[in-house]
Write a protein that holds these residues in place. Structure first.
Motif, PDB file in Angstrom:
ATOM      1  N   ARG A 261     -20.773   1.617   3.486  1.00  4.86           N
ATOM      2  CA  ARG A 261     -21.671   2.288   2.548  1.00  4.86           C
ATOM      3  C   ARG A 261     -21.580   1.658   1.156  1.00  4.86           C
ATOM      4  N   ASP A 262     -22.575   1.964   0.340  1.00  8.12           N
ATOM      5  CA  ASP A 262     -22.712   1.305  -0.964  1.00  8.12           C
ATOM      6  C   ASP A 262     -21.602   1.653  -1.944  1.00  8.12           C
ATOM      7  N   GLY A 263     -20.933   2.798  -1.733  1.00  7.59           N
ATOM      8  CA  GLY A 263     -19.832   3.168  -2.622  1.00  7.59           C
ATOM      9  C   GLY A 263     -18.544   2.444  -2.316  1.00  7.59           C
ATOM     10  N   GLY A 264     -18.515   1.684  -1.221  1.00  7.19           N
ATOM     11  CA  GLY A 264     -17.322   0.928  -0.874  1.00  7.19           C
ATOM     12  C   GLY A 264     -16.244   1.777  -0.239  1.00  7.19           C
ATOM     13  N   ILE A 265     -15.024   1.264  -0.242  1.00  3.16           N
ATOM     14  CA  ILE A 265     -13.891   1.906   0.427  1.00  3.16           C
ATOM     15  C   ILE A 265     -12.746   2.061  -0.566  1.00  3.16           C
ATOM     16  N   ARG A 266     -12.239   3.274  -0.635  1.00  4.53           N
ATOM     17  CA  ARG A 266     -11.124   3.564  -1.541  1.00  4.53           C
ATOM     18  C   ARG A 266      -9.808   3.062  -0.930  1.00  4.53           C
ATOM     19  N   GLY A 267      -8.875   2.729  -1.821  1.00  2.00           N
ATOM     20  CA  GLY A 267      -7.571   2.271  -1.392  1.00  2.00           C
ATOM     21  C   GLY A 267      -7.567   0.779  -1.088  1.00  2.00           C
ATOM     22  N   LEU A 268      -6.751   0.391  -0.118  1.00  2.00           N
ATOM     23  CA  LEU A 268      -6.596  -1.015   0.248  1.00  2.00           C
ATOM     24  C   LEU A 268      -7.346  -1.322   1.535  1.00  2.00           C
ATOM     25  N   VAL A 269      -8.148  -2.377   1.503  1.00  4.10           N
ATOM     26  CA  VAL A 269      -8.782  -2.914   2.711  1.00  4.10           C
ATOM     27  C   VAL A 269      -8.054  -4.202   3.072  1.00  4.10           C
ATOM     28  N   ILE A 270      -7.623  -4.302   4.314  1.00  5.89           N
ATOM     29  CA  ILE A 270      -6.991  -5.533   4.811  1.00  5.89           C
ATOM     30  C   ILE A 270      -7.966  -6.198   5.773  1.00  5.89           C
ATOM     31  N   VAL A 271      -8.348  -7.430   5.470  1.00  3.84           N
ATOM     32  CA  VAL A 271      -9.212  -8.218   6.356  1.00  3.84           C
ATOM     33  C   VAL A 271      -8.282  -9.050   7.232  1.00  3.84           C
ATOM     34  N   PHE A 272      -8.210  -8.696   8.510  1.00  3.53           N
ATOM     35  CA  PHE A 272      -7.223  -9.265   9.426  1.00  3.53           C
ATOM     36  C   PHE A 272      -7.924 -10.188  10.416  1.00  3.53           C
ATOM     37  N   ARG A 273      -7.985 -11.474  10.091  1.00  6.54           N
ATOM     38  CA  ARG A 273      -8.634 -12.443  10.965  1.00  6.54           C
ATOM     39  C   ARG A 273      -8.175 -13.846  10.590  1.00  6.54           C
ATOM     40  N   ALA A 274      -8.441 -14.810  11.489  1.00  7.08           N
ATOM     41  CA  ALA A 274      -8.025 -16.192  11.266  1.00  7.08           C
ATOM     42  C   ALA A 274      -9.002 -17.127  11.959  1.00  7.08           C
ATOM     43  N   ALA A 275      -8.964 -18.395  11.590  1.00  2.79           N
ATOM     44  CA  ALA A 275      -9.791 -19.411  12.253  1.00  2.79           C
ATOM     45  C   ALA A 275      -9.242 -19.679  13.641  1.00  2.79           C
ATOM     46  N   GLY A 276     -10.134 -19.862  14.610  1.00  3.29           N
ATOM     47  CA  GLY A 276      -9.706 -20.049  15.988  1.00  3.29           C
ATOM     48  C   GLY A 276      -8.801 -21.250  16.188  1.00  3.29           C
ATOM     49  N   GLU A 277      -9.152 -22.389  15.593  1.00  8.53           N
ATOM     50  CA  GLU A 277      -8.384 -23.606  15.798  1.00  8.53           C
ATOM     51  C   GLU A 277      -6.933 -23.440  15.356  1.00  8.53           C
ATOM     52  N   ALA A 278      -6.718 -22.610  14.335  1.00 13.93           N
ATOM     53  CA  ALA A 278      -5.360 -22.396  13.837  1.00 13.93           C
ATOM     54  C   ALA A 278      -4.526 -21.561  14.802  1.00 13.93           C
ATOM     55  N   LEU A 279      -5.170 -20.961  15.801  1.00 11.47           N
ATOM     56  CA  LEU A 279      -4.476 -20.035  16.691  1.00 11.47           C
ATOM     57  C   LEU A 279      -4.173 -20.636  18.058  1.00 11.47           C
ATOM     58  N   ASP A 280      -4.542 -21.896  18.269  1.00 10.51           N
ATOM     59  CA  ASP A 280      -4.380 -22.488  19.592  1.00 10.51           C
ATOM     60  C   ASP A 280      -2.946 -22.344  20.096  1.00 10.51           C
TER      61      ASP A 280
ATOM     62  N   ALA B  78       0.834  -1.207   0.000  1.00  5.81           N
ATOM     63  CA  ALA B  78       0.000   0.000   0.000  1.00  5.81           C
ATOM     64  C   ALA B  78       0.868   1.256   0.000  1.00  5.81           C
ATOM     65  N   GLU B  79       1.951   1.219   0.763  1.00  3.30           N
ATOM     66  CA  GLU B  79       2.859   2.366   0.789  1.00  3.30           C
ATOM     67  C   GLU B  79       3.519   2.554  -0.580  1.00  3.30           C
ATOM     68  N   GLN B  80       3.901   1.452  -1.178  1.00  2.00           N
ATOM     69  CA  GLN B  80       4.524   1.465  -2.504  1.00  2.00           C
ATOM     70  C   GLN B  80       3.591   2.062  -3.556  1.00  2.00           C
ATOM     71  N   GLU B  81       2.288   1.757  -3.422  1.00  2.61           N
ATOM     72  CA  GLU B  81       1.282   2.221  -4.386  1.00  2.61           C
ATOM     73  C   GLU B  81       0.592   3.510  -3.944  1.00  2.61           C
ATOM     74  N   ARG B  82       0.999   4.053  -2.793  1.00  2.44           N
ATOM     75  CA  ARG B  82       0.413   5.283  -2.242  1.00  2.44           C
ATOM     76  C   ARG B  82      -1.103   5.151  -2.039  1.00  2.44           C
ATOM     77  N   LEU B  83      -1.497   4.057  -1.400  1.00  2.27           N
ATOM     78  CA  LEU B  83      -2.913   3.780  -1.161  1.00  2.27           C
ATOM     79  C   LEU B  83      -3.254   4.000   0.305  1.00  2.27           C
ATOM     80  N   PRO B  84      -4.396   4.638   0.602  1.00  2.00           N
ATOM     81  CA  PRO B  84      -4.872   4.660   1.989  1.00  2.00           C
ATOM     82  C   PRO B  84      -5.257   3.248   2.418  1.00  2.00           C
ATOM     83  N   VAL B  85      -5.142   2.972   3.715  1.00  3.21           N
ATOM     84  CA  VAL B  85      -5.382   1.622   4.231  1.00  3.21           C
ATOM     85  C   VAL B  85      -6.500   1.639   5.257  1.00  3.21           C
TER      86      VAL B  85
END
Length: 317
Positions: A76-95, A57-64
């Motif tokens: 909202r219906d127009g979405g989000i500009r730049g990069l969206v990072i979905v930061f999550r994982a399955a619980g079992e993988a985190l034991d 994102a920094e390389q491409e000058r994108l808001p995060v």
């Protein structure tokens, strides 16, 4: 809409490759199942992928914009500009990622931000650690719970929080905030008070839990999860829409205003719990906002109380 393969890109960041989704509908990543597209989207389940996405994102000058479990969120219906990072994982993988340490008769537990909150409620109960059994059945992840000071059944994560590990998106460094710096109060923290896109991302949290009987804690966790299934809608929704005003409950006021079942377009005030809005399928953010404002007006006219949204509203109209 372009085919899936056409909307996926593999980009190079230094010597690494990163999978980026282009014009990705954010409805797929929120419990409301509502939201326009992200210009670009990366799914990250660990810190190295998060940092790689931030470098791109920094390389491409994108808001995060970083989201976790997608609950408590209306895009909202127009979405989000730049990069969206979905930061999550399955619980079992985190034991293996949960770290335990003794602390004067209690246990300090380090939780990754990506851990599902409901899983944490059940897993800590299994380990015989009391203080998070209220979380069983709740949507979302630890990172979002910290930001919002999530809670239920008389408990909240701020009650057991010791400190949090944050990533500074501007200075690209790791910080540690104490509980006092976070200043958790009812469904609010200093992190949530920041304007979006926020400067800090939660990487993890340390909580202080006390020993308890695993069988009793598991019973309580399962009762909490069962209560949610019985008293709150199970379809696409964002959780509680409004915070509770002092001395009363938002759901009670909405119900007393005769608004259970009230509907605009494809979104409805739940008949099961009036502080939940249910997406009946293909609902838009514009419809959700219209319903939110209509409920606010009706409650204000009848009771003189202006309900304040608990859900976060992000993105472009």
């Amino acid at each position: 809409m372009p085919a899936r393969a056409e909307r996926d890109r593999t980009v190079r960041v230094g010597s690494h490759e990163l999978r980026v989704r282009v014009q990705e509908p954010l409805a797929r990543y929120t419990t409301f199942r509502i939201g326009g597209p992200a210009d670009y989207l990366v799914r990250a389940s660990d810190r190295p992928t998060l940092e790689l996405a931030l470098e791109w994102a920094e390389q491409e000058r994108l808001p995060v914009t970083v989201i976790g479990g997608g609950s408590n969120l209306l895009v909202r219906d127009g979405g989000i500009r730049g990069l969206v990072i979905v930061f999550r994982a399955a619980g079992e993988a985190l034991d293996g990622a949960i770290q335990l340490a003794a602390d004067d008769g209690a246990t300090m537990l380090t939780l990754p931000a990506t851990a599902p909150l409901s899983w944490v409620g059940h897993r800590t109960s299994e380990l015989g650690l009391a203080g998070l059994e209220w979380a069983a059945g709740l949507p979302g992840v630890v990172g979002g719970a910290v930001v919002n000071n999530a809670g239920a059944h008389g408990g909240a994560i701020g009650d057991v929080l010791a400190d949090v590990e944050l990533y500074d998106l501007v200075d690209r460094r790791v910080l540690h905030w104490t509980r006092d710096a976070l200043a958790p109060r009812y469904r609010m923290t200093e992190l949530k008070a920041q304007p979006r896109p926020r400067r800090y991302v939660v990487l993890g949290a340390r909580v202080r839990l006390v020993p308890g009987d695993p069988a009793r804690l598991l019973r309580t966790a399962e009762e909490n999860a069962r209560w949610r299934r019985q008293h709150q809608p199970t379809g696409p929704c964002a959780g509680s829409v409004f915070t509770n005003p002092p001395g009363t409950y938002a759901g009670y006021l909405i119900e007393q205003a005769g608004l259970k079942g009230f509907q605009i377009g494809r979104i409805r005030v739940s008949e099961r719990h009036a502080n939940f809005f249910l997406n009946l399928g293909s609902a838009t953010a514009a419809e959700a906002l219209a319903l939110l404002e209509a409920v606010q007006r009706a409650v204000a006219e009848q009771f003189g109380i202006v309900l304040q949204p608990e859900i976060e509203i992000v993105g472009e109209p």
